[in-house]
Scaffold this active site. Structure first.
Site, PDB file in Angstrom:
ATOM      1  N   TRP A  99     -15.482  23.707  63.197  1.00 45.16           N
ATOM      2  CA  TRP A  99     -14.728  24.338  62.102  1.00 45.16           C
ATOM      3  C   TRP A  99     -15.666  25.030  61.127  1.00 45.16           C
ATOM      4  O   TRP A  99     -15.374  26.121  60.643  1.00 45.16           O
ATOM      5  CB  TRP A  99     -13.820  23.323  61.402  1.00 45.16           C
ATOM      6  N   ASP A 166     -14.030  22.535  52.854  1.00 44.14           N
ATOM      7  CA  ASP A 166     -12.905  22.406  53.774  1.00 44.14           C
ATOM      8  C   ASP A 166     -12.609  20.913  53.903  1.00 44.14           C
ATOM      9  O   ASP A 166     -13.376  20.171  54.510  1.00 44.14           O
ATOM     10  CB  ASP A 166     -13.293  23.017  55.135  1.00 44.14           C
ATOM     11  N   LYS A 190      -2.591  16.930  58.436  1.00 44.19           N
ATOM     12  CA  LYS A 190      -3.221  15.658  58.785  1.00 44.19           C
ATOM     13  C   LYS A 190      -2.777  14.566  57.804  1.00 44.19           C
ATOM     14  O   LYS A 190      -2.052  13.659  58.178  1.00 44.19           O
ATOM     15  CB  LYS A 190      -4.734  15.781  58.814  1.00 44.19           C
TER      16      LYS A 190
HETATM   17  C1  LIG Z   1     -11.778  20.448  59.382  1.00 38.85           C
HETATM   18  C2  LIG Z   1     -10.802  21.480  59.872  1.00 38.85           C
HETATM   19  N1  LIG Z   1     -10.854  22.725  59.350  1.00 38.85           N
HETATM   20  C3  LIG Z   1     -10.009  23.685  59.734  1.00 38.85           C
HETATM   21  C4  LIG Z   1      -9.046  23.448  60.691  1.00 38.85           C
HETATM   22  C5  LIG Z   1      -8.125  24.560  61.096  1.00 38.85           C
HETATM   23  O1  LIG Z   1      -6.914  24.338  60.503  1.00 38.85           O
HETATM   24  P1  LIG Z   1      -5.624  25.249  60.781  1.00 38.85           P
HETATM   25  O2  LIG Z   1      -5.162  24.906  62.163  1.00 38.85           O
HETATM   26  O3  LIG Z   1      -4.685  24.815  59.697  1.00 38.85           O
HETATM   27  O4  LIG Z   1      -6.016  26.670  60.667  1.00 38.85           O
HETATM   28  C6  LIG Z   1      -8.933  22.167  61.252  1.00 38.85           C
HETATM   29  C7  LIG Z   1      -7.907  21.895  62.265  1.00 38.85           C
HETATM   30  O5  LIG Z   1      -7.865  20.866  62.896  1.00 38.85           O
HETATM   31  C8  LIG Z   1      -9.842  21.164  60.829  1.00 38.85           C
HETATM   32  O6  LIG Z   1      -9.780  19.933  61.341  1.00 38.85           O
END
Ligand SMILES: Cc1ncc(COP(=O)(O)O)c(C=O)c1O
Length: 354
Positions: A99, A166, A190
């Site tokens: 991520w 994030d 989550k």
């Molecule tokens: C730490 C983290 N950041 C970003 C994301 C991406 O999120 P989204 O699917 O809401 O774009 C996730 C998805 O699992 C994640 O775990």
């Protein structure tokens, strides 16, 4: 039988929130209308938005000089939006997993990026530490919990430049000092609600430094000025977030859930470390309380273990393809009881296959 849901996301939600949201879909506030068919500018929905925001503020202790936004596009849109709004010349990133990498990729579209620390050398099984945050960057970006690899930052650097985080996979799971951050974002699916809404907490004075032309919907100012109602907001996900945060408040808030989360993680990791069949994948000091990644020492038995788990009502255990093995996600609404069922299963599995 209610399943033991260890899925990594969308994750388990509290029964009370699901029940309340289902009722609002059928008959919202006794109005004879569904939550899904009323105006987002109606008095009734306004009350939902106000309550959801005030719960975020109260539960996380958000200072007054921050705005709380409910946006769309997931955390993935924030990867670009952060850079578009805040990157003038160069930004510093800690590369702690997939991520973080995706965030870096988007930022590169808008300026220079500097990876100041990485754990790529060991397939991201630890949290990079001991780095110096450069003062010539516009911001530092970190990921508090690496959902795929099962690592979690236990403390945050004292950053001399604005810090962006994030927190998609551990927001509301433990107290954080919001004032250390200039912007926090998190996809809701989550610990907070369903997919479809993204929480952004932003310090008001961090904006306005770039001259870049930014599309209206991608500008934080648009949503701050519009109070998250510039366009039609995702009313249902916001409602479920409100109901989930009401549950969190009722059980004692973030300090109370942190204790429960710690108890779940302690129980789980004690089993992984003492069971001769299994091994954890991460450095112990960086292990996540939300996502626990583990392997069978004999990978040929994986299907047998997953089958036994399924028979016990346990779902969502299969690990992400980049780590393999298993991942037990223990988000806020997962009861301690479910972790007891899983650890008992691991004990039984060791006995049967010994
Ligand atoms: C730490 C983290 N950041 C970003 C994301 C991406 O999120 P989204 O699917 O809401 O774009 C996730 C998805 O699992 C994640 O775990």
């Amino acid at each position: 039988m209610k399943k033991h849901n260890f899925g990594a996301g969308p994750g388990v939600l509290p029964d009370s929130a699901i029940q309340k949201s289902a009722e609002a879909v059928l008959n919202f506030n006794g109005s004879g209308l569904s939550l899904l068919e009323i105006s987002h500018r109606s008095k009734d929905f306004d009350a939902v938005m106000v309550q959801a925001k005030s719960l975020v503020k109260e539960l996380l202790g958000v200072p007054d000089n921050y705005s709380i936004l409910f946006l769309q596009g997931g955390a993935s849109t924030q990867f670009a939006m952060v850079a578009m709004n805040l990157l003038v010349k160069k930004a510093a990133y800690v590369e702690s997993g997939v991520w973080a990498n995706k965030a870096i990729k988007e930022a590169k579209l808008f300026g220079e990026t500097q990876v100041i620390a990485t754990s790529k050398d060991k397939n991201f099984n630890y949290i990079p530490k001991g780095y110096t945050v450069p003062t010539d960057c516009d911001y530092l970006h970190v990921t508090s919990n690496n959902t795929i690899y099962g690592t979690q930052m236990k403390s945050f650097p004292d950053s001399p430049i604005p810090m962006i985080c994030d927190m998609s996979s551990d927001i509301f799971s433990r107290p954080v000092d919001v004032s250390k951050f200039d912007l926090i974002y998190a996809g809701a699916q989550k610990n907070m609600g369903p997919a479809g809404v993204t929480l952004v907490i932003i310090k008001n004075d961090v904006l306005g430094k770039t001259e870049r032309t930014i599309p209206t919907m991608m500008k934080y100012e648009t949503h701050i000025e519009g109070d998250s109602l510039y366009n039609t907001p995702p009313v249902f996900p916001i409602y479920v977030c409100m109901a989930t945060l009401e549950w969190l408040k009722a059980i004692g808030g973030v300090p109370a859930i942190e204790k429960i989360n710690q108890a779940k993680a302690d129980l789980f990791y004690a089993e992984v470390d003492s069971n001769p069949m299994f091994v954890g994948t991460c450095e112990k000091e960086d292990r996540s309380n939300m996502n626990a990644c583990f392997l069978l020492k004999n990978p040929e038995l994986e299907e047998d273990f997953l089958k036994m788990a399924k028979d016990a009502g346990i779902i969502g255990l299969k690990g992400h393809r980049s780590v393999g093995g298993f991942r037990a996600s223990m988000y806020n609404a997962l009861p301690l009881e479910s972790v007891k069922v899983l650890t008992q299963l691991m004990k039984d599995f060791a006995l049967i296959t010994a």
